[in-house]
Design an enzyme around this catalytic site. Structure first.
Site, PDB file in Angstrom:
ATOM      1  CB  ILE A 121      -0.827   0.009   1.154  1.00 33.70           C
ATOM      2  CG1 ILE A 121      -1.997  -1.240   1.090  1.00 33.70           C
ATOM      3  CG2 ILE A 121      -1.722   1.277   1.336  1.00 33.70           C
ATOM      4  CD1 ILE A 121      -2.921  -1.371   2.528  1.00 33.70           C
ATOM      5  CB  THR A 160      -7.337  -5.494   9.360  1.00 30.53           C
ATOM      6  OG1 THR A 160      -7.758  -6.319   8.527  1.00 30.53           O
ATOM      7  CG2 THR A 160      -7.360  -5.667  10.871  1.00 30.53           C
ATOM      8  CE1 TYR A 173      -2.972  -7.580  10.509  1.00 29.33           C
ATOM      9  CE2 TYR A 173      -5.162  -8.570   9.952  1.00 29.33           C
ATOM     10  CZ  TYR A 173      -3.817  -7.638   9.638  1.00 29.33           C
ATOM     11  OH  TYR A 173      -4.184  -6.615   8.754  1.00 29.33           O
TER      12      TYR A 173
HETATM   13  P1  NAD Z   1       2.910  -4.871   3.324  1.00 29.63           P
HETATM   14  O1  NAD Z   1       3.364  -6.068   4.139  1.00 29.63           O
HETATM   15  O2  NAD Z   1       3.245  -4.855   1.987  1.00 29.63           O
HETATM   16  O3  NAD Z   1       3.584  -3.671   3.944  1.00 29.63           O
HETATM   17  C1  NAD Z   1       3.869  -3.268   5.331  1.00 29.63           C
HETATM   18  C2  NAD Z   1       4.989  -2.711   5.392  1.00 29.63           C
HETATM   19  O4  NAD Z   1       5.616  -2.263   6.889  1.00 29.63           O
HETATM   20  C3  NAD Z   1       6.387  -3.710   4.932  1.00 29.63           C
HETATM   21  O5  NAD Z   1       7.114  -2.848   3.835  1.00 29.63           O
HETATM   22  C4  NAD Z   1       7.222  -3.846   6.107  1.00 29.63           C
HETATM   23  O6  NAD Z   1       8.798  -4.022   5.625  1.00 29.63           O
HETATM   24  C5  NAD Z   1       7.044  -2.593   6.954  1.00 29.63           C
HETATM   25  N1  NAD Z   1       7.211  -2.867   8.555  1.00 29.63           N
HETATM   26  C6  NAD Z   1       6.716  -3.623   9.196  1.00 29.63           C
HETATM   27  N2  NAD Z   1       7.482  -3.747  10.561  1.00 29.63           N
HETATM   28  C7  NAD Z   1       8.232  -2.712  10.505  1.00 29.63           C
HETATM   29  C8  NAD Z   1       9.142  -2.013  11.381  1.00 29.63           C
HETATM   30  N3  NAD Z   1       9.073  -2.759  12.835  1.00 29.63           N
HETATM   31  N4  NAD Z   1       9.591  -0.813  11.308  1.00 29.63           N
HETATM   32  C9  NAD Z   1       9.347  -0.373   9.930  1.00 29.63           C
HETATM   33  N5  NAD Z   1       8.951  -0.915   9.011  1.00 29.63           N
HETATM   34  C10 NAD Z   1       8.012  -2.122   9.220  1.00 29.63           C
HETATM   35  O7  NAD Z   1       1.348  -4.636   3.767  1.00 29.63           O
HETATM   36  P2  NAD Z   1       0.404  -3.898   3.351  1.00 29.63           P
HETATM   37  O8  NAD Z   1      -0.725  -4.538   2.215  1.00 29.63           O
HETATM   38  O9  NAD Z   1       0.830  -2.603   2.396  1.00 29.63           O
HETATM   39  O10 NAD Z   1      -0.621  -3.322   4.437  1.00 29.63           O
HETATM   40  C11 NAD Z   1      -0.445  -2.139   5.138  1.00 29.63           C
HETATM   41  C12 NAD Z   1      -1.214  -2.012   6.332  1.00 29.63           C
HETATM   42  O11 NAD Z   1      -2.472  -2.014   5.868  1.00 29.63           O
HETATM   43  C13 NAD Z   1      -0.925  -2.909   7.434  1.00 29.63           C
HETATM   44  O12 NAD Z   1      -1.218  -2.389   8.508  1.00 29.63           O
HETATM   45  C14 NAD Z   1      -2.082  -3.873   7.155  1.00 29.63           C
HETATM   46  O13 NAD Z   1      -2.300  -4.758   8.520  1.00 29.63           O
HETATM   47  C15 NAD Z   1      -3.179  -3.065   6.692  1.00 29.63           C
HETATM   48  N6  NAD Z   1      -4.266  -3.890   6.032  1.00 29.63           N
HETATM   49  C16 NAD Z   1      -4.070  -4.181   4.616  1.00 29.63           C
HETATM   50  C17 NAD Z   1      -4.877  -4.732   3.706  1.00 29.63           C
HETATM   51  C18 NAD Z   1      -4.624  -5.304   2.298  1.00 29.63           C
HETATM   52  O14 NAD Z   1      -5.588  -5.468   1.615  1.00 29.63           O
HETATM   53  N7  NAD Z   1      -3.612  -5.012   1.740  1.00 29.63           N
HETATM   54  C19 NAD Z   1      -5.887  -5.225   4.436  1.00 29.63           C
HETATM   55  C20 NAD Z   1      -6.194  -5.217   5.892  1.00 29.63           C
HETATM   56  C21 NAD Z   1      -5.203  -4.290   6.536  1.00 29.63           C
END
Ligand code: NAD
Ligand code: UDP
Length: 393
Positions: A26, A143, A189
């Site tokens: 995202i 989420t 989660y």
């Molecule tokens: P993603 O895993 O692609 O992105 C998360 C990013 O956070 C990663 O690049 C990771 O390296 C970084 N990260 C994690 N822990 C870290 C830390 N301790 N320090 C620094 N960086 C850190 O996931 P995404 O799909 O982009 O999701 C982003 C957010 O949206 C999350 O919070 C997720 O729970 C929420 N979400 C996404 C979806 C979806 O449909 N993609 C659905 C529900 C919730």
């Protein structure tokens, strides 16, 4: 760049955004949009930057004189928010913090529940605290999984009330959060995310924190997760889009967990980041709100998703589908003990329509066509090489 106005006709001033997790799926799309369409500056915080390298590295000198139009407006800060004292400084320098950092792949929830809880709850706490103490605005990514199971799930399969939207539509200010028992560690989660939501809401109520909470409903598109053995671990299990893409690229049947009967609504990432930009630029309409962001018109069972992806992949790759394109697998075999599932996820759109006038646009077939074209272009050659190596050895 043209002057930007908000939904109430006021001029939007350029702002500095501390985006934590900017290197993820995202984050990468949000950074692209902010660079291409707005004058805002992003302090991009993550442990990885592969997915935003194209924004960070200058183009070759023969292209655009070696400078991006957004030169100087995005800085990458490689840091782990678990243990880095630079985080507070970055939040203080910014007008707004967006927290995307999380472990958010279901295969981890029951197999690494401690990491999942620490990442989604404990690691989010300092971010909330620094925003609250320094009077900074926060957009926090939660989420749709906080809703858990629908009320209708607990009725018998043929009960007429199962068809009543009251029993399944998920509404930010009315629906309960229904999780399974503790031994079903899948819910680690959702439960961690729920508690952060409650904390942020309480910081708003007691200490005046300006916040917005986003509940994404299965946002999908290019750059989501990884392809096992290519740009992620061999044994890694990403979310369903990447699992099915991997199967299609390798010419294997798609695995339907417990028959693929669960239902999901999928929204195109480019539609979804439009909604986030509206939140960023309309604080008066977004502060204090929790927003569902999804596409209620794109509902399928996972089995239907597998069938559609098989057809779309055949179209974009020119390859014939397998005779048996899917196989069933039990959740215990696929995810291990402690897995459980959300049965159905239809977002109610009243609040986001009312506050931000946002509507998703892209039908499922179209978003799969764009995404699988990207997957085929990006991975088909490396998969072929990897498969040839396996055969040779
Ligand atoms: P993603 O895993 O692609 O992105 C998360 C990013 O956070 C990663 O690049 C990771 O390296 C970084 N990260 C994690 N822990 C870290 C830390 N301790 N320090 C620094 N960086 C850190 O996931 P995404 O799909 O982009 O999701 C982003 C957010 O949206 C999350 O919070 C997720 O729970 C929420 N979400 C996404 C979806 C979806 O449909 N993609 C659905 C529900 C919730
Ligand atoms: N799923 C599946 N096969 C796979 C991967 C996932 O049948 O190879 C199912 C999973 O059990 C769930 C749905 O697809 O019912 C969506 O899973 P995803 O990992 O995308 O995340 P969720 O929507 O559950 O958060």
């Amino acid at each position: 760049m043209a002057t930007r106005v908000d939904l109430d006709g006021n001029l939007i001033k350029p702002m500095t955004i501390c985006m934590i997790g900017a290197g993820g799926f995202i984050g990468s799309h949000l950074c692209e949009k902010l660079m291409a369409e707005t004058p805002h500056t992003v302090l991009a915080v993550d442990v990885y930057n592969d997915k935003i390298k194209h924004l960070l590295d200058p183009p070759p000198p023969e292209q655009q004189g070696g400078r991006h139009p957004w030169d100087g407006r995005i800085q990458f800060h490689r840091l782990n928010i678990k243990n880095d004292s630079r985080l507070e400084g970055l939040i203080k320098m910014s007008d707004l913090t967006i927290n995307l950092a999380a472990i958010c792949t279901p295969a981890d929830y029951n197999t690494r529940p401690l990491d999942t809880i620490y990442s989604n709850f404990i690691d989010a706490l300092p971010v909330v605290k620094y925003c609250s103490e320094n009077g900074k605005r926060l957009i926090h990514f939660s989420t749709c999984e906080v809703y858990g199971k629908t009320i209708g799930f607990f009725l018998s399969k043929d009960h007429p009330l199962r068809q009543d939207p009251m029993f399944y539509v998920l509404k930010e200010d009315a629906s309960p959060c229904i999780f399974g028992p503790i031994e079903k560690q899948r819910w680690s989660y959702a439960c961690a995310k729920q508690l952060v939501e409650r904390l942020i809401y309480a910081e708003g109520a007691e200490n005046g924190l300006e916040f917005t909470i986003v509940r994404p409903f299965n946002w999908i598109g290019p750059r989501m997760d990884f392809i096992p053995g290519i740009d992620g671990p061999n044994e890694g299990v990403p979310r369903v889009l990447a699992c099915f893409s991997n199967n299609l690229l390798r010419g294997e049947p798609l695995k339907l967990v417990d028959g693929g009967q669960s239902q999901r609504t999928f929204v195109y990432i480019k539609d979804a980041v439009e909604a986030v930009l509206l939140m960023i630029e309309n604080p008066n309409r977004a502060n204090g709100q929790i927003f569902n962001v999804g596409n209620p018109n794109n509902e399928v069972t996972i089995k239907q998703l597998a069938e559609m992806m098989t057809q779309v992949y055949s179209k974009v790759s020119g390859e014939q589908p397998l005779e048996q394109p899917t196989i069933d697998i039990s959740s215990k075999q696929f995810y291990g003990d402690g897995y459980d599932d959300s049965d159905k996820r239809i977002p109610d759109m009243t609040i986001i329509n009312r506050q931000l006038g946002w509507h998703p646009k892209t039908p499922l077939w179209d978003l799969l066509e764009t995404t699988l074209t990207y997957q085929h272009r990006t991975y088909a050659e490396s998969i072929k090489r990897a498969l040839a190596k396996t055969v040779a050895s």
